[in-house]
Design a protein around this motif. Structure first.
Motif, PDB file in Angstrom:
ATOM      1  N   UNK A  47       6.364  -2.812  -7.353  1.00  0.00           N
ATOM      2  CA  UNK A  47       5.175  -3.676  -7.255  1.00  0.00           C
ATOM      3  C   UNK A  47       5.475  -4.937  -6.468  1.00  0.00           C
ATOM      4  N   UNK A  48       6.663  -5.497  -6.659  1.00  0.00           N
ATOM      5  CA  UNK A  48       7.037  -6.715  -5.931  1.00  0.00           C
ATOM      6  C   UNK A  48       6.988  -6.505  -4.421  1.00  0.00           C
ATOM      7  N   UNK A  49       7.262  -5.277  -3.971  1.00  0.00           N
ATOM      8  CA  UNK A  49       7.214  -4.976  -2.546  1.00  0.00           C
ATOM      9  C   UNK A  49       5.840  -4.574  -2.061  1.00  0.00           C
ATOM     10  N   UNK A  50       4.882  -4.458  -2.961  1.00  0.00           N
ATOM     11  CA  UNK A  50       3.531  -4.091  -2.572  1.00  0.00           C
ATOM     12  C   UNK A  50       3.157  -2.655  -2.884  1.00  0.00           C
ATOM     13  N   UNK A  77       0.789  -1.229   0.000  1.00  0.00           N
ATOM     14  CA  UNK A  77       0.000   0.000   0.000  1.00  0.00           C
ATOM     15  C   UNK A  77       0.825   1.285   0.000  1.00  0.00           C
ATOM     16  N   UNK A  78       2.146   1.193  -0.200  1.00  0.00           N
ATOM     17  CA  UNK A  78       2.958   2.398  -0.343  1.00  0.00           C
ATOM     18  C   UNK A  78       2.731   3.020  -1.716  1.00  0.00           C
ATOM     19  N   UNK A  79       2.867   4.338  -1.760  1.00  0.00           N
ATOM     20  CA  UNK A  79       2.912   5.101  -3.002  1.00  0.00           C
ATOM     21  C   UNK A  79       4.263   5.797  -3.002  1.00  0.00           C
ATOM     22  N   UNK A  80       5.089   5.489  -3.983  1.00  0.00           N
ATOM     23  CA  UNK A  80       6.399   6.112  -4.026  1.00  0.00           C
ATOM     24  C   UNK A  80       6.255   7.547  -4.517  1.00  0.00           C
ATOM     25  N   UNK A  81       6.768   8.480  -3.724  1.00  0.00           N
ATOM     26  CA  UNK A  81       6.730   9.898  -4.052  1.00  0.00           C
ATOM     27  C   UNK A  81       8.135  10.303  -4.475  1.00  0.00           C
TER      28      UNK A  81
END
Length: 180
Positions: free
Chosen positions: A66-69, A41-45
């Motif tokens: 994506x592999x990390x979620x 559920x992280x969004x990379x900023x």
């Protein structure tokens, strides 16, 4: 620019970027650490100051994140490999595209720190919601209050929509519900 026209909701995983004009002795170091640290559920900023010097986000970072979620990315700069990212159904919001990769052009100089995009602060763990209309970040300190107020507004708008669909004039609906 948006790769996939759908809503993105998650927690900020922040990176701070800088333009470079010399050979980078340790290219991708913090960038890869940031991507590998992504949790579900992280969004990379990627706060890159709006720079279009290189496409700092592409197919390989998308695959690794994506592999990390990770559920999406917000890039205050350029991306590349848009067709491949779109095929992965991975939402990425960006300023534009650039076919160059970041090596010797841009690098992550810090991660998991508060960053700023267009005067708005994104802190690690903050709630971020984005869609084709824009991006909203909700600081953790006010998250519960903001979500409660948003829920009330949506409920009130649903009542207004139903009333207008049933023939009520918009002026009357606004006078009765106070929402538009």
């Amino acid at each position: 620019q948006l790769t996939v026209p759908r809503m993105l909701v998650g927690r900020c995983r922040t990176t701070l970027w800088a333009d470079m004009y010399h050979e980078d002795p340790r290219p991708y170091e913090l960038e890869l650490q940031a991507v590998d640290s992504c949790q579900p559920d992280d969004v990379l900023i990627a706060a890159a100051g709006g720079s279009l010097r290189s496409g700092i986000w592409g197919e390989l970072l998308t695959t690794a994140a994506r592999n990390g979620g990770c559920v999406g990315a917000i890039v205050d700069g350029a991306v590349r490999d848009v067709g491949k990212i779109r095929a992965m159904d991975f939402p990425v919001f960006s300023r534009g595209t650039c076919l160059y990769d970041s090596q010797h052009r841009q690098r992550v100089i810090d991660r998991d720190v508060p960053v700023e995009i267009d005067g708005v602060t994104f802190s690690p763990g903050d709630l971020v919601v984005a869609d084709e209309d824009g991006i909203v970040v909700v600081p953790q300190a006010v998250e519960a209050e903001v979500l409660a107020r948003a829920w009330e507004k949506v409920h009130a708008e649903n009542q207004v929509r139903d009333a207008i669909r049933q023939g009520m004039k918009s002026v009357t609906a606004y006078e009765q519900f106070g929402v538009l």
